[in-house]
Design a protein around this motif. Structure first.
Motif, PDB file in Angstrom:
ATOM      1  N   LYS A   4      71.950  59.495 -54.099  1.00 41.77           N
ATOM      2  CA  LYS A   4      71.086  60.225 -53.186  1.00 41.77           C
ATOM      3  C   LYS A   4      70.796  61.622 -53.716  1.00 41.77           C
ATOM      4  CE  LYS A   4      73.836  59.432 -49.727  1.00 41.77           C
ATOM      5  NZ  LYS A   4      74.668  58.416 -50.335  1.00 41.77           N
ATOM      6  N   ASN A  91      73.434  55.253 -47.104  1.00 41.36           N
ATOM      7  CA  ASN A  91      72.196  54.870 -46.442  1.00 41.36           C
ATOM      8  C   ASN A  91      71.909  53.394 -46.719  1.00 41.36           C
ATOM      9  OD1 ASN A  91      71.770  57.520 -45.610  1.00 41.36           O
ATOM     10  ND2 ASN A  91      70.558  58.030 -47.415  1.00 41.36           N
ATOM     11  N   VAL A 109      67.116  52.130 -40.762  1.00 47.57           N
ATOM     12  CA  VAL A 109      67.935  52.739 -41.807  1.00 47.57           C
ATOM     13  C   VAL A 109      69.214  53.213 -41.130  1.00 47.57           C
ATOM     14  CG1 VAL A 109      68.162  54.544 -43.534  1.00 47.57           C
ATOM     15  CG2 VAL A 109      65.945  53.444 -43.174  1.00 47.57           C
ATOM     16  N   HIS A 111      72.624  55.335 -41.428  1.00 44.95           N
ATOM     17  CA  HIS A 111      73.278  56.418 -42.170  1.00 44.95           C
ATOM     18  C   HIS A 111      74.735  56.476 -41.734  1.00 44.95           C
ATOM     19  CE1 HIS A 111      73.808  60.193 -44.282  1.00 44.95           C
ATOM     20  NE2 HIS A 111      74.251  60.768 -43.173  1.00 44.95           N
ATOM     21  N   ILE A 181      67.883  55.236 -50.608  1.00 44.58           N
ATOM     22  CA  ILE A 181      68.632  54.178 -49.934  1.00 44.58           C
ATOM     23  C   ILE A 181      69.576  53.522 -50.927  1.00 44.58           C
ATOM     24  CG2 ILE A 181      68.407  51.911 -48.843  1.00 44.58           C
ATOM     25  CD1 ILE A 181      65.814  52.959 -47.559  1.00 44.58           C
ATOM     26  N   PHE A 344      69.982  62.866 -41.985  1.00 41.30           N
ATOM     27  CA  PHE A 344      70.390  62.547 -43.354  1.00 41.30           C
ATOM     28  C   PHE A 344      70.864  63.737 -44.189  1.00 41.30           C
ATOM     29  CE2 PHE A 344      67.379  59.278 -42.064  1.00 41.30           C
ATOM     30  CZ  PHE A 344      68.061  58.123 -42.394  1.00 41.30           C
TER      31      PHE A 344
END
Length: 449
Positions: A4, A91, A109, A111, A181, A344
């Motif tokens: 990420k 993620n 999604v 997290h 992701i 996020f």
């Protein structure tokens, strides 16, 4: 799928062609669960963490990989860090397909943060209007696929060839949200029923008689009220039923009750040992995923780090709108950017057990009503003032409503002593969002009463 790294703001929203006006911001109460897949996705996330222990145990006992020999390079999480249980952020894109398996009619999604044992679920409406991003367009062209440049998000999967359908959907979601992701999981109705049946059913106190039929959806619900163990088919009926006296509120309460009961049973030691082969079968046969054996082993030590009381569900901000003769969901780029930052990228501050929290007394606190109860901000302001806190006049929040109360602080380490005043609250360091002269802003969530 990749480590990420935060993308530039230029990737936060899909490309625009100027053919429609910016939608009006839609202010409405937060409704966390719209379909039973919102329950399934949480269970799949529990299975994601559980898979490390299951797959590793299977490999140690049999010497064989549950992935048909595929090990893979896995995610960027360092194996030593994982085995030592160091904190991770993850993620995961989750897709629920239609009966034909062509379109991803449900998309989330998830997290996950091990530091505070929390799961944030961001729901993406299937009709979200997007412009096919460059990476996906290149994949389409290389595989000879025909597609429309401007389309609905759920069509990205159906335009793709079988080998690239999930990858292309992930790429489009990354472009839409400006995130990376790590993994994807694709599930269907059969997988949900199998999960429940594998654990021997789930004991639930059904709150009322449930009778509803919709042949068009192949939906037939017939359940009696009372404490009982539901099999997979009955569990599907329970989480899809919506005729409650209190409307969505009643449905949400029942679904959350079921979620916690199922998760507790799935994650129990007895269940893991007894159902190991079936778990592996569901995880790597009936649920399509890119999680490798290497990844599964890495996640083994996080099996206990899921707090079912810290599941927060939110939806992409925006509104439905016709463009020409086509009905779309038009997401709001500005509010999406704020929500993505909140979920996020902002650090969620927690106070380790046994450590004294830094006092917020002496700091200037503003209570902002982001809920649905008139006078709520004033009531909390008076309560805090009575306990010795410095509180300004209460205000009304004009941003996107969320269920959890947000305690925004200037400096990490403050605000933790305020969490206990609220039903469901989390501290976040967000100095740039605070009004002038305010050290802590408390944005009340819709879950407060």
């Amino acid at each position: 799928m990749r480590g990420k790294q935060r993308r530039s703001s230029g990737h936060r929203s899909s490309k625009r062609d100027g053919s429609y006006e910016k939608p009006q911001k839609k202010r409405k109460p937060f409704r966390p669960i719209r379909t039973f897949f919102k329950i399934v996705v949480s269970i799949v996330m529990a299975f994601l963490i559980l898979s490390g222990g299951a797959a590793f145990a299977y490999y140690k006992v049999t010497g064989e990989s549950p992935f048909g020999g595929y090990v893979g390079s896995g995610s960027n999480l360092n194996l030593l860090d994982a085995m030592l249980g160091r904190d991770i952020k993850l993620n995961v894109a989750v897709f629920g397909t239609d009966k034909e398996g062509k379109r991803t009619d449900v998309m989330f999604v998830v997290h996950y943060e091990s530091a505070n044992e929390s799961l944030d679920l961001l729901s993406l409406p299937r009709d979200t209007r997007v412009s096919v991003c460059d990476e996906v367009a290149k994949n389409y062209e290389e595989t000879g696929r025909v597609y429309n440049q401007v389309t609905k998000l759920n069509a990205i999967h159906s335009y793709s060839d079988e080998d690239n359908c999930c990858q292309n959907t992930v790429l489009q979601i990354e472009d839409l949200l400006g995130i990376n992701i790590d993994h994807y999981i694709k599930i269907d109705l059969d997988a949900f029923r199998k999960i429940v049946d594998t654990v021997g059913g789930v004991e639930v106190d059904v709150p009322q008689d449930m009778d509803y039929e919709d042949p068009a959806q192949d939906l037939y619900i017939h359940l009696d009220a009372g404490l009982q163990t539901l099999n997979g088919e009955q569990a599907e009926q329970l989480v899809r039923f919506r005729k409650y006296p209190t409307g969505d509120e009643g449905r949400i309460e029942v679904q959350q009750l079921f979620l916690k009961a199922l998760a507790e049973k799935v994650l129990s030691s007895e269940s893991i040992l007894k159902n190991l082969p079936e778990y592996i079968s569901i995880l790597y046969k009936d649920v399509q995923t890119d999680i490798s054996l290497t990844d599964a082993v890495k996640y083994a030590n996080y099996v206990g780090k899921i707090d079912m009381n810290k599941i927060n569900m939110q939806t992409l901000p925006g509104a439905g709108q016709y463009v020409g003769n086509v009905s779309y969901f038009i997401h709001d780029p500005d509010e999406t950017s704020l929500l993505v930052d909140q979920i996020f990228y902002q650090e969620h501050v927690t106070t380790p057990e046994g450590q004294t929290a830094s006092s917020s007394k002496g700091l200037t606190i503003e209570v902002c009503n982001g809920g649905n109860v008139n006078g709520l901000a004033r009531r909390f302001s008076e309560e805090l003032a009575a306990d010795g806190y410095t509180v300004t006049e209460p205000t009304t929040y004009d941003g996107t409503q969320v269920e959890k109360t947000r305690i925004q602080v200037k400096e990490a380490g403050t605000g933790s002593d305020l969490v206990s005043y609220f039903a469901n609250a989390a501290v976040e360091t967000a100095p740039d969002e605070l009004p002038t002269g305010v050290d802590i802003r408390i944005i009340l969530g819709t879950g407060e009463s």
